[in-house]
Design a protein around this motif. Structure first.
Motif, PDB file in Angstrom:
ATOM      1  N   SER A 214       0.842  -1.197   0.000  1.00  0.00           N
ATOM      2  CA  SER A 214       0.000   0.000   0.000  1.00  0.00           C
ATOM      3  C   SER A 214       0.870   1.237   0.000  1.00  0.00           C
ATOM      4  CB  SER A 214      -0.932   0.031   1.211  1.00  0.00           C
ATOM      5  OG  SER A 214      -0.191   0.178   2.420  1.00  0.00           O
ATOM      6  N   ILE A 215       0.344   2.300  -0.579  1.00  0.00           N
ATOM      7  CA  ILE A 215       0.977   3.613  -0.552  1.00  0.00           C
ATOM      8  C   ILE A 215       0.062   4.550   0.221  1.00  0.00           C
ATOM      9  CG2 ILE A 215       1.793   5.563  -1.940  1.00  0.00           C
ATOM     10  CD1 ILE A 215       2.314   3.590  -4.222  1.00  0.00           C
ATOM     11  N   CYS A 216       0.604   5.255   1.196  1.00  0.00           N
ATOM     12  CA  CYS A 216      -0.141   6.279   1.935  1.00  0.00           C
ATOM     13  C   CYS A 216      -1.386   5.668   2.593  1.00  0.00           C
ATOM     14  CB  CYS A 216      -0.476   7.427   0.983  1.00  0.00           C
ATOM     15  SG  CYS A 216      -1.069   8.927   1.763  1.00  0.00           S
ATOM     16  N   THR A 217      -2.557   6.266   2.357  1.00  0.00           N
ATOM     17  CA  THR A 217      -3.785   5.786   2.987  1.00  0.00           C
ATOM     18  C   THR A 217      -4.314   4.497   2.364  1.00  0.00           C
ATOM     19  OG1 THR A 217      -4.977   7.353   1.589  1.00  0.00           O
ATOM     20  CG2 THR A 217      -4.550   8.020   3.871  1.00  0.00           C
ATOM     21  N   GLY A 218      -3.617   3.964   1.381  1.00  0.00           N
ATOM     22  CA  GLY A 218      -3.954   2.631   0.909  1.00  0.00           C
ATOM     23  C   GLY A 218      -3.846   1.604   2.022  1.00  0.00           C
ATOM     24  N   ALA A 219      -3.077   1.939   3.073  1.00  0.00           N
ATOM     25  CA  ALA A 219      -2.969   1.042   4.231  1.00  0.00           C
ATOM     26  C   ALA A 219      -4.321   0.824   4.901  1.00  0.00           C
ATOM     27  CB  ALA A 219      -1.975   1.622   5.242  1.00  0.00           C
ATOM     28  N   PHE A 220      -5.228   1.804   4.806  1.00  0.00           N
ATOM     29  CA  PHE A 220      -6.569   1.629   5.366  1.00  0.00           C
ATOM     30  C   PHE A 220      -7.270   0.452   4.688  1.00  0.00           C
ATOM     31  CE2 PHE A 220      -5.639   5.717   7.051  1.00  0.00           C
ATOM     32  CZ  PHE A 220      -6.532   5.983   8.070  1.00  0.00           C
ATOM     33  N   ALA A 221      -7.051   0.300   3.376  1.00  0.00           N
ATOM     34  CA  ALA A 221      -7.687  -0.802   2.652  1.00  0.00           C
ATOM     35  C   ALA A 221      -7.118  -2.145   3.101  1.00  0.00           C
ATOM     36  CB  ALA A 221      -7.505  -0.623   1.145  1.00  0.00           C
ATOM     37  N   LEU A 222      -5.800  -2.217   3.248  1.00  0.00           N
ATOM     38  CA  LEU A 222      -5.200  -3.469   3.698  1.00  0.00           C
ATOM     39  C   LEU A 222      -5.648  -3.810   5.112  1.00  0.00           C
ATOM     40  CD1 LEU A 222      -1.522  -3.361   2.379  1.00  0.00           C
ATOM     41  CD2 LEU A 222      -3.654  -3.849   1.166  1.00  0.00           C
ATOM     42  N   ALA A 223      -5.737  -2.786   5.970  1.00  0.00           N
ATOM     43  CA  ALA A 223      -6.183  -3.027   7.343  1.00  0.00           C
ATOM     44  C   ALA A 223      -7.644  -3.450   7.376  1.00  0.00           C
ATOM     45  CB  ALA A 223      -5.966  -1.780   8.189  1.00  0.00           C
ATOM     46  N   ALA A 224      -8.479  -2.802   6.569  1.00  0.00           N
ATOM     47  CA  ALA A 224      -9.897  -3.155   6.531  1.00  0.00           C
ATOM     48  C   ALA A 224     -10.090  -4.583   6.033  1.00  0.00           C
ATOM     49  CB  ALA A 224     -10.653  -2.166   5.648  1.00  0.00           C
ATOM     50  N   ALA A 225      -9.176  -5.046   5.194  1.00  0.00           N
ATOM     51  CA  ALA A 225      -9.253  -6.419   4.697  1.00  0.00           C
ATOM     52  C   ALA A 225      -8.682  -7.421   5.691  1.00  0.00           C
ATOM     53  CB  ALA A 225      -8.497  -6.534   3.372  1.00  0.00           C
ATOM     54  N   GLY A 226      -8.128  -6.926   6.801  1.00  0.00           N
ATOM     55  CA  GLY A 226      -7.573  -7.810   7.828  1.00  0.00           C
ATOM     56  C   GLY A 226      -6.161  -8.272   7.570  1.00  0.00           C
ATOM     57  N   LEU A 227      -5.483  -7.681   6.578  1.00  0.00           N
ATOM     58  CA  LEU A 227      -4.151  -8.145   6.218  1.00  0.00           C
ATOM     59  C   LEU A 227      -3.051  -7.572   7.104  1.00  0.00           C
ATOM     60  CD1 LEU A 227      -4.322  -8.080   2.311  1.00  0.00           C
ATOM     61  CD2 LEU A 227      -4.748  -9.981   3.878  1.00  0.00           C
ATOM     62  N   LEU A 228      -3.383  -6.578   7.925  1.00  0.00           N
ATOM     63  CA  LEU A 228      -2.369  -5.954   8.777  1.00  0.00           C
ATOM     64  C   LEU A 228      -2.522  -6.319  10.251  1.00  0.00           C
ATOM     65  CD1 LEU A 228      -2.208  -2.342   7.241  1.00  0.00           C
ATOM     66  CD2 LEU A 228      -0.813  -4.357   6.682  1.00  0.00           C
ATOM     67  N   ASP A 229      -3.506  -7.116  10.602  1.00  0.00           N
ATOM     68  CA  ASP A 229      -3.706  -7.472  12.005  1.00  0.00           C
ATOM     69  C   ASP A 229      -2.448  -8.128  12.581  1.00  0.00           C
ATOM     70  OD1 ASP A 229      -6.227  -6.515  11.733  1.00  0.00           O
ATOM     71  OD2 ASP A 229      -7.257  -8.442  11.980  1.00  0.00           O
ATOM     72  N   GLY A 230      -1.982  -7.598  13.720  1.00  0.00           N
ATOM     73  CA  GLY A 230      -0.812  -8.145  14.376  1.00  0.00           C
ATOM     74  C   GLY A 230       0.495  -7.815  13.697  1.00  0.00           C
ATOM     75  N   ARG A 231       0.443  -6.986  12.668  1.00  0.00           N
ATOM     76  CA  ARG A 231       1.651  -6.626  11.933  1.00  0.00           C
ATOM     77  C   ARG A 231       2.037  -5.170  12.205  1.00  0.00           C
ATOM     78  NH1 ARG A 231       2.901  -9.842   7.213  1.00  0.00           N
ATOM     79  NH2 ARG A 231       1.268 -11.362   6.715  1.00  0.00           N
ATOM     80  N   ARG A 232       3.300  -4.868  11.995  1.00  0.00           N
ATOM     81  CA  ARG A 232       3.762  -3.487  11.994  1.00  0.00           C
ATOM     82  C   ARG A 232       3.449  -2.882  10.631  1.00  0.00           C
ATOM     83  NH1 ARG A 232       9.162  -1.593  10.952  1.00  0.00           N
ATOM     84  NH2 ARG A 232       9.472   0.528  11.725  1.00  0.00           N
ATOM     85  N   ALA A 233       2.994  -1.629  10.613  1.00  0.00           N
ATOM     86  CA  ALA A 233       2.617  -0.977   9.361  1.00  0.00           C
ATOM     87  C   ALA A 233       2.756   0.529   9.528  1.00  0.00           C
ATOM     88  CB  ALA A 233       1.169  -1.328   8.974  1.00  0.00           C
ATOM     89  N   THR A 234       2.674   1.243   8.411  1.00  0.00           N
ATOM     90  CA  THR A 234       2.697   2.696   8.469  1.00  0.00           C
ATOM     91  C   THR A 234       1.694   3.261   7.475  1.00  0.00           C
ATOM     92  OG1 THR A 234       4.155   4.639   8.560  1.00  0.00           O
ATOM     93  CG2 THR A 234       4.499   3.102   6.732  1.00  0.00           C
ATOM     94  N   THR A 235       1.431   4.554   7.618  1.00  0.00           N
ATOM     95  CA  THR A 235       0.583   5.291   6.691  1.00  0.00           C
ATOM     96  C   THR A 235       0.970   6.756   6.826  1.00  0.00           C
ATOM     97  OG1 THR A 235      -1.705   5.627   5.934  1.00  0.00           O
ATOM     98  CG2 THR A 235      -1.316   5.708   8.314  1.00  0.00           C
ATOM     99  N   HIS A 236       0.279   7.637   6.131  1.00  0.00           N
ATOM    100  CA  HIS A 236       0.595   9.061   6.238  1.00  0.00           C
ATOM    101  C   HIS A 236       0.369   9.521   7.670  1.00  0.00           C
ATOM    102  CE1 HIS A 236       0.752  13.333   5.528  1.00  0.00           C
ATOM    103  NE2 HIS A 236       0.952  13.156   4.224  1.00  0.00           N
ATOM    104  N   TRP A 237       1.326  10.279   8.201  1.00  0.00           N
ATOM    105  CA  TRP A 237       1.249  10.690   9.609  1.00  0.00           C
ATOM    106  C   TRP A 237      -0.007  11.501   9.914  1.00  0.00           C
ATOM    107  CZ3 TRP A 237       1.160  15.919  10.681  1.00  0.00           C
ATOM    108  CH2 TRP A 237       1.613  16.786   9.677  1.00  0.00           C
ATOM    109  N   LEU A 238      -0.552  12.218   8.917  1.00  0.00           N
ATOM    110  CA  LEU A 238      -1.757  13.013   9.152  1.00  0.00           C
ATOM    111  C   LEU A 238      -2.954  12.155   9.534  1.00  0.00           C
ATOM    112  CD1 LEU A 238      -1.762  15.770   6.374  1.00  0.00           C
ATOM    113  CD2 LEU A 238      -1.892  16.140   8.844  1.00  0.00           C
ATOM    114  N   HIS A 239      -2.937  10.897   9.116  1.00  0.00           N
ATOM    115  CA  HIS A 239      -4.082  10.010   9.351  1.00  0.00           C
ATOM    116  C   HIS A 239      -3.788   8.944  10.402  1.00  0.00           C
ATOM    117  CE1 HIS A 239      -6.286  11.735   5.987  1.00  0.00           C
ATOM    118  NE2 HIS A 239      -5.170  11.693   5.291  1.00  0.00           N
TER     119      HIS A 239
END
Length: 322
Positions: free
Chosen positions: A109-134
């Motif tokens: 994911s790039i930027c807020t694309g991380a929201f999509a990966l998280a919503a799909a459950g792919l980031l549970d229990g993982r370290r991740a990042t996104t834009h600091w504003l969000h």
């Protein structure tokens, strides 16, 4: 050998810059014979037109079924409030992302694309990042994710996330480097006229509200310190130069820079060493003295901790990109 298949999933209110990054970087990755190493395609939910955040419409020939053919899936950032405010994905997107990941596709994911990966459950229990504003919105929506908003990108192997906008370039170049080595990544960077390498652990350029400068500012001391990085710089001496107590100086310093005096000095010394490695042929021990680390061993330890690479490794990487 067929090129590695990269599929960019375009969601509503896609960020135009993020959308263009995978095609530019992966499309510019060539071998020594100038053969493309990646094929980049685009899909949208239901192959329907998607409005971008910049006001133009993105059309695609394929829908979510294309994710089933991807070696790597990239989700660019979005401004879609349904996703960012409530974690809601368009129908079928979560299932398609999970299926692609389960099949063995690398998901990014790039930027807020991380929201999509998280919503799909792919980031549970993982370290991740996104834009600091969000970051705060992300933490509220997805508490199972170990969010680190202070870095440019996070590589968990099969799932990778990046911070905002230009950090997507860093992530894509990192992937090219991991897949095909520094020479290919450096050529792709030169083709796009961007820096060939910034470490994932480098801090995002976070906007911090700063107090007005005035008589109580630590700015003059910071300016003086930059001219004397090769000398021992003691906290008590710095506070005395600012005519403050150590406690007041430390508090004011953090308010103005977002870091303690020690953290700030270390960053400046690493940056001084980095510039010397880029622009001179000084031996590492001399670079260490000029940057205020004293010994080559101390420089190697601090440099590796800050950038994840040795001074000599950094110099080699930088020079090979020239």
């Amino acid at each position: 050998m067929s090129p590695h298949r990269v599929v960019v999933l375009v969601l509503p209110d896609v960020v135009a810059f993020d959308l263009g990054v995978p095609g530019q970087i992966f499309g510019g990755a060539r071998d020594a014979a100038d053969r493309r190493l990646y094929r980049v395609d685009v899909c949208t939910p239901g192959s329907a037109p998607v409005r971008s955040a910049s006001g133009f419409t993105v059309t695609a020939d394929r829908g979510l079924d294309l994710l089933g053919e991807a070696d790597t899936v990239v989700v660019p950032g979005v401004h879609d409030r349904a996703l960012i405010d409530r974690g809601e994905l368009p129908d079928g997107v979560g299932e398609a992302l999970r299926a692609a990941s389960a099949r063995g596709a690398r998901v990014m994911s790039i930027c807020t694309g991380a929201f999509a990966l998280a919503a799909a459950g792919l980031l549970d229990g993982r370290r991740a990042t996104t834009h600091w504003l969000h970051a705060e919105e992300f933490r509220l929506l997805f508490p199972p994710v170990e969010l680190d908003p202070g870095v440019l990108f996070v590589d968990c192997g099969d799932v990778l996330t990046s911070a905002g906008v230009a950090a997507g370039i860093d992530l894509c170049l990192h992937v090219v480097r991991a897949d095909h080595g520094s020479e290919v990544a450096n050529r792709a960077a030169r083709r796009s006229v961007v820096p060939s390498w910034r470490p994932g652990g480098q801090a995002q350029f976070i906007d911090r509200p700063l107090p007005a400068a005035g008589d109580a500012s630590t700015a003059p001391v910071r300016a003086w310190a930059l001219e004397h990085l090769d000398e021992p710089l003691d906290l008590r001496a710095l506070a005395g130069r600012a005519r403050m107590s150590v406690r007041t100086f430390t508090r004011r310093f953090r308010e103005e820079t977002g870091a303690s005096p020690g953290e700030w000095l270390l960053r400046q010394r690493v940056d001084r060493a980095r510039r010397l490695l880029e622009t001179t042929d000084l031996p590492v021990d001399q670079v260490a003295r000029h940057a205020g680390f004293g010994t080559g061993a101390a420089l190697r330890q601090r440099f590796a901790a800050a950038l994840g690479v040795s001074p000599s490794g950094y110099r080699t990487t930088f020079r090979s990109a020239g």
